[in-house]
Design a protein around this motif. Structure first.
Motif, PDB file in Angstrom:
ATOM      1  N   SER A 109       0.841  -1.195   0.000  1.00 55.09           N
ATOM      2  CA  SER A 109       0.000   0.000   0.000  1.00 55.09           C
ATOM      3  C   SER A 109       0.874   1.242   0.000  1.00 55.09           C
ATOM      4  O   SER A 109       1.916   1.277   0.665  1.00 55.09           O
ATOM      5  N   ARG A 110       0.459   2.254  -0.724  1.00 59.79           N
ATOM      6  CA  ARG A 110       1.238   3.489  -0.851  1.00 59.79           C
ATOM      7  C   ARG A 110       0.836   4.495   0.224  1.00 59.79           C
ATOM      8  O   ARG A 110      -0.347   4.648   0.533  1.00 59.79           O
ATOM      9  N   ASP A 111       1.819   5.186   0.777  1.00 58.11           N
ATOM     10  CA  ASP A 111       1.565   6.261   1.730  1.00 58.11           C
ATOM     11  C   ASP A 111       1.546   7.579   0.963  1.00 58.11           C
ATOM     12  O   ASP A 111       2.592   8.153   0.665  1.00 58.11           O
ATOM     13  N   TRP A 112       0.351   8.065   0.642  1.00 60.25           N
ATOM     14  CA  TRP A 112       0.222   9.266  -0.180  1.00 60.25           C
ATOM     15  C   TRP A 112       0.686  10.518   0.559  1.00 60.25           C
ATOM     16  O   TRP A 112       1.125  11.484  -0.067  1.00 60.25           O
ATOM     17  N   LYS A 113       0.604  10.506   1.869  1.00 61.67           N
ATOM     18  CA  LYS A 113       0.998  11.687   2.633  1.00 61.67           C
ATOM     19  C   LYS A 113       2.518  11.853   2.689  1.00 61.67           C
ATOM     20  O   LYS A 113       3.020  12.955   2.932  1.00 61.67           O
ATOM     21  N   ALA A 114       3.247  10.766   2.459  1.00 56.30           N
ATOM     22  CA  ALA A 114       4.707  10.821   2.579  1.00 56.30           C
ATOM     23  C   ALA A 114       5.327  11.781   1.571  1.00 56.30           C
ATOM     24  O   ALA A 114       6.343  12.431   1.857  1.00 56.30           O
ATOM     25  N   ASP A 115       4.738  11.857   0.380  1.00 54.52           N
ATOM     26  CA  ASP A 115       5.297  12.713  -0.672  1.00 54.52           C
ATOM     27  C   ASP A 115       4.604  14.068  -0.765  1.00 54.52           C
ATOM     28  O   ASP A 115       4.900  14.864  -1.660  1.00 54.52           O
ATOM     29  N   ALA A 116       3.671  14.334   0.147  1.00 54.67           N
ATOM     30  CA  ALA A 116       2.892  15.579   0.069  1.00 54.67           C
ATOM     31  C   ALA A 116       3.746  16.782   0.446  1.00 54.67           C
ATOM     32  O   ALA A 116       4.630  16.700   1.296  1.00 54.67           O
ATOM     33  N   ARG A 117       3.454  17.896  -0.201  1.00 52.05           N
ATOM     34  CA  ARG A 117       4.115  19.159   0.097  1.00 52.05           C
ATOM     35  C   ARG A 117       3.050  20.212   0.390  1.00 52.05           C
ATOM     36  O   ARG A 117       1.959  20.169  -0.180  1.00 52.05           O
ATOM     37  N   VAL A 125      -8.476  17.808 -10.891  1.00 48.91           N
ATOM     38  CA  VAL A 125      -9.746  17.129 -10.604  1.00 48.91           C
ATOM     39  C   VAL A 125     -10.062  16.108 -11.690  1.00 48.91           C
ATOM     40  O   VAL A 125     -10.469  14.979 -11.404  1.00 48.91           O
ATOM     41  N   ARG A 126      -9.851  16.493 -12.942  1.00 49.17           N
ATOM     42  CA  ARG A 126     -10.124  15.579 -14.049  1.00 49.17           C
ATOM     43  C   ARG A 126      -9.155  14.399 -14.021  1.00 49.17           C
ATOM     44  O   ARG A 126      -9.563  13.237 -14.131  1.00 49.17           O
ATOM     45  N   ASP A 127      -7.870  14.683 -13.846  1.00 52.10           N
ATOM     46  CA  ASP A 127      -6.858  13.622 -13.841  1.00 52.10           C
ATOM     47  C   ASP A 127      -7.070  12.641 -12.695  1.00 52.10           C
ATOM     48  O   ASP A 127      -6.724  11.461 -12.809  1.00 52.10           O
ATOM     49  N   ALA A 128      -7.634  13.125 -11.578  1.00 50.53           N
ATOM     50  CA  ALA A 128      -7.857  12.266 -10.411  1.00 50.53           C
ATOM     51  C   ALA A 128      -9.131  11.440 -10.531  1.00 50.53           C
ATOM     52  O   ALA A 128      -9.415  10.605  -9.671  1.00 50.53           O
ATOM     53  N   GLY A 129      -9.924  11.685 -11.580  1.00 48.41           N
ATOM     54  CA  GLY A 129     -11.142  10.902 -11.778  1.00 48.41           C
ATOM     55  C   GLY A 129     -12.227  11.193 -10.762  1.00 48.41           C
ATOM     56  O   GLY A 129     -13.037  10.318 -10.437  1.00 48.41           O
ATOM     57  N   ILE A 130     -12.285  12.434 -10.277  1.00 53.47           N
ATOM     58  CA  ILE A 130     -13.237  12.765  -9.216  1.00 53.47           C
ATOM     59  C   ILE A 130     -14.638  12.962  -9.789  1.00 53.47           C
ATOM     60  O   ILE A 130     -14.827  13.622 -10.811  1.00 53.47           O
ATOM     61  N   VAL A 131     -15.598  12.371  -9.097  1.00 50.92           N
ATOM     62  CA  VAL A 131     -17.013  12.493  -9.454  1.00 50.92           C
ATOM     63  C   VAL A 131     -17.791  12.874  -8.203  1.00 50.92           C
ATOM     64  O   VAL A 131     -17.259  12.846  -7.092  1.00 50.92           O
ATOM     65  N   GLY A 132     -19.055  13.233  -8.392  1.00 48.70           N
ATOM     66  CA  GLY A 132     -19.895  13.540  -7.243  1.00 48.70           C
ATOM     67  C   GLY A 132     -20.039  12.322  -6.353  1.00 48.70           C
ATOM     68  O   GLY A 132     -20.480  11.267  -6.804  1.00 48.70           O
ATOM     69  N   MET A 133     -19.668  12.445  -5.092  1.00 53.39           N
ATOM     70  CA  MET A 133     -19.629  11.289  -4.200  1.00 53.39           C
ATOM     71  C   MET A 133     -20.862  11.162  -3.318  1.00 53.39           C
ATOM     72  O   MET A 133     -20.911  10.336  -2.414  1.00 53.39           O
ATOM     73  N   GLY A 134     -21.875  11.978  -3.618  1.00 53.03           N
ATOM     74  CA  GLY A 134     -23.135  11.838  -2.898  1.00 53.03           C
ATOM     75  C   GLY A 134     -24.013  10.754  -3.477  1.00 53.03           C
ATOM     76  O   GLY A 134     -25.055  10.427  -2.914  1.00 53.03           O
ATOM     77  N   LEU A 193      -2.260  16.104  -2.241  1.00 54.31           N
ATOM     78  CA  LEU A 193      -1.555  14.823  -2.145  1.00 54.31           C
ATOM     79  C   LEU A 193      -1.279  14.191  -3.507  1.00 54.31           C
ATOM     80  O   LEU A 193      -0.593  13.170  -3.574  1.00 54.31           O
ATOM     81  N   LYS A 194      -1.845  14.782  -4.578  1.00 54.06           N
ATOM     82  CA  LYS A 194      -1.734  14.206  -5.927  1.00 54.06           C
ATOM     83  C   LYS A 194      -2.343  12.800  -5.965  1.00 54.06           C
ATOM     84  O   LYS A 194      -1.905  11.924  -6.716  1.00 54.06           O
ATOM     85  N   LYS A 195      -3.369  12.604  -5.175  1.00 52.78           N
ATOM     86  CA  LYS A 195      -3.987  11.286  -5.016  1.00 52.78           C
ATOM     87  C   LYS A 195      -5.277  11.198  -5.821  1.00 52.78           C
ATOM     88  O   LYS A 195      -6.175  12.015  -5.658  1.00 52.78           O
ATOM     89  N   PRO A 196      -5.405  10.198  -6.683  1.00 54.35           N
ATOM     90  CA  PRO A 196      -6.656  10.030  -7.428  1.00 54.35           C
ATOM     91  C   PRO A 196      -7.745   9.420  -6.543  1.00 54.35           C
ATOM     92  O   PRO A 196      -7.471   8.977  -5.417  1.00 54.35           O
ATOM     93  N   LEU A 197      -8.952   9.378  -7.058  1.00 58.26           N
ATOM     94  CA  LEU A 197     -10.080   8.841  -6.293  1.00 58.26           C
ATOM     95  C   LEU A 197     -10.041   7.313  -6.355  1.00 58.26           C
ATOM     96  O   LEU A 197     -10.572   6.693  -7.280  1.00 58.26           O
TER      97      LEU A 197
END
Length: 449
Positions: A105-113, A129-138, A279-283
């Motif tokens: 498992s990757r630690d996304w916070k480790a590389d965060a600035r 937002v587009r690159d991370a694949g984010i959609v409405g989560m409701g 965090l550069k983290k996708p959904l």
């Protein structure tokens, strides 16, 4: 404390206390994930990987060039076991990428600035937002990047965050606001920057006092963000109802929130945007409420996208086998979809898994309409559900159009209040499906002409 609301609606039993006081726990890393290529409104994605490929957590594995869509990423590291048609929690079947995990498992916070939202351009936020694949989560799962790209000349003056979570049993958003209020605010500010909106509003129902306190503390003395307390009523979280209650603006029939200068997003979506930008983290994971009187240990879990329902339920003590017949829903009891098996995966729009025993299951038989108009009194859109239900059941699509069936938000208020127990929302959904099928055929004929 004064509260605002919208016209009509209902007050069902909410059953929030089963999980509202339970902190978010991280679910176990799944051994295998099933990742459907249709997890959003719009065009389905096409695979970018093939069977046998090794993939890394967060790697983009599917995408499409269509404007209304969102890319899909590997939620775990491992090897692509197969790409095949699989059961979908939204009903039906869809192409899915199946990945066997390698246990890492990757630690996304480790590389965060540290990131200053004000220093990032609107285009950069939309791209992230587009690159991370984010959609409405409701639950609606509409691609967020599309919402952040209004037509030229259209001014957005307010971003509204939906913290209502009016669906019974579900408390994922409640816990997000309690535990990640600062991230909610940062995500809201990114949204405001993306659409150049000078104001932000967070709408929240009065039955979430801990979340209200956390958000007030996070907002502090900021003058451009306002917390609006709303009456606990269903469906307070529907976009048009939320805008009417929080802002006093009416979205006209056939129009969108952007037509009245508003963009609406869910609080969970705001946190996902914070993670994408900072965090550069996708959904690849989301908070899911597992609740209902048919599960042994109701919880709020942070679950990887693609995790089978059966794996999630096993981490909540499993089902109460002694209770007999049960119904497992993707979502809550008002708008959720019943599942035929538990091998279906959690997707981006899975806000909850609700398990109801026979004691709470709806009766299957129904009686004739008695013309009491209870459904009309409850409908938040001011429609005539008893007529729409009859027309949908009979596939009378011309009549459905005449009676504005497409304005129905399928909230289920009509079915809930009907003394004859008529499955009105089901019939309306069937009718709307027929309308869409006819529209597709008409477009195909026009293209050939």
């Amino acid at each position: 404390m004064s509260v605002k609301t919208f016209d009509r609606g209902i007050h069902p039993a909410y059953h929030k206390k089963l999980t509202s006081g339970r902190n978010i726990e991280r679910a176990a890393l799944p051994k295998t994930v099933i990742i459907p290529l249709q997890q959003h409104a719009g065009a389905p994605c096409e695979p970018l990987v093939k069977k046998g490929d090794v993939v890394q957590e967060g790697q983009k594995i599917a995408d499409v060039k269509a404007f209304v869509s969102a890319p899909i990423h590997a939620s775990i590291s491992g090897k692509v076991k197969d790409i095949e048609i699989s059961n979908h929690p939204g009903g039906g079947r869809a192409l899915a990428i199946i990945i066997d995990g390698d246990g890492t498992s990757r630690d996304w916070k480790a590389d965060a600035r540290p990131v200053d939202i004000n220093s990032i351009s609107a285009d950069a936020i939309r791209d992230a937002v587009r690159d991370a694949g984010i959609v409405g989560m409701g639950g609606a799962a509409f691609p967020t990047s599309v919402k952040l790209s209004p037509p030229k000349g259209r001014t957005i003056d307010t971003v509204v965050l939906n913290g209502c979570e009016c669906e019974p049993f579900l408390t994922a958003d409640d816990r997000i606001m309690v535990e990640e209020a600062d991230h909610v605010l940062l995500g809201l500010r990114a949204l405001m920057k993306a659409v150049a909106a000078p104001a932000g509003i967070i709408g929240i129902e009065e039955n979430k006092p801990e979340a209200i306190g956390a958000l007030r503390k996070a907002i502090g003395s900021a003058s451009d963000i306002k917390l609006v307390i709303l009456e606990t009523k269903y469906p307070q979280g529907a976009e048009k109802m939320l805008i009417a209650a929080a802002m006093g603006r009416k979205v006209p029939t056939g129009k969108l929130p952007l037509d009245v200068g508003v963009v609406v997003n869910n609080v969970g979506t705001a946190v996902a945007i914070y993670e994408a930008v900072v965090l550069k983290k996708p959904l690849i994971e989301r908070v899911v409420t597992i609740s209902g009187n048919g599960v042994n240990q109701p919880k709020n879990l942070r679950v990887r996208v693609g995790t089978p329902f059966e794996d999630v339920l096993s981490q909540c003590g499993g089902l109460k086998a002694s209770e007999g017949d049960m119904e497992v829903l993707n979502g809550g009891p008002m708008m959720g979809i019943a599942q035929s098996n538990l091998a279906v995966p959690v997707i981006k729009g899975t806000s909850g898994i609700t398990v109801l025993t026979a004691k709470r299951l709806k009766r299957v038989d129904y009686d004739p309409c008695i013309k009491c108009a209870s459904c009309v009194d409850a409908c938040p859109m001011g429609l005539m559900p008893y007529r729409l239900g009859d027309y949908g059941k009979a596939y009378r699509t011309d009549d459905l159009k005449s009676w504005d069936a497409l304005s129905c938000i399928e909230c289920g208020c009509c079915s809930y209040v009907c003394p004859a127990k008529r499955p009105l929302v089901h019939w309306i959904r069937v009718g709307k499906l027929k309308m869409r099928e006819e529209a597709v055929r008409a477009a195909a004929r026009a293209a050939k002409a």
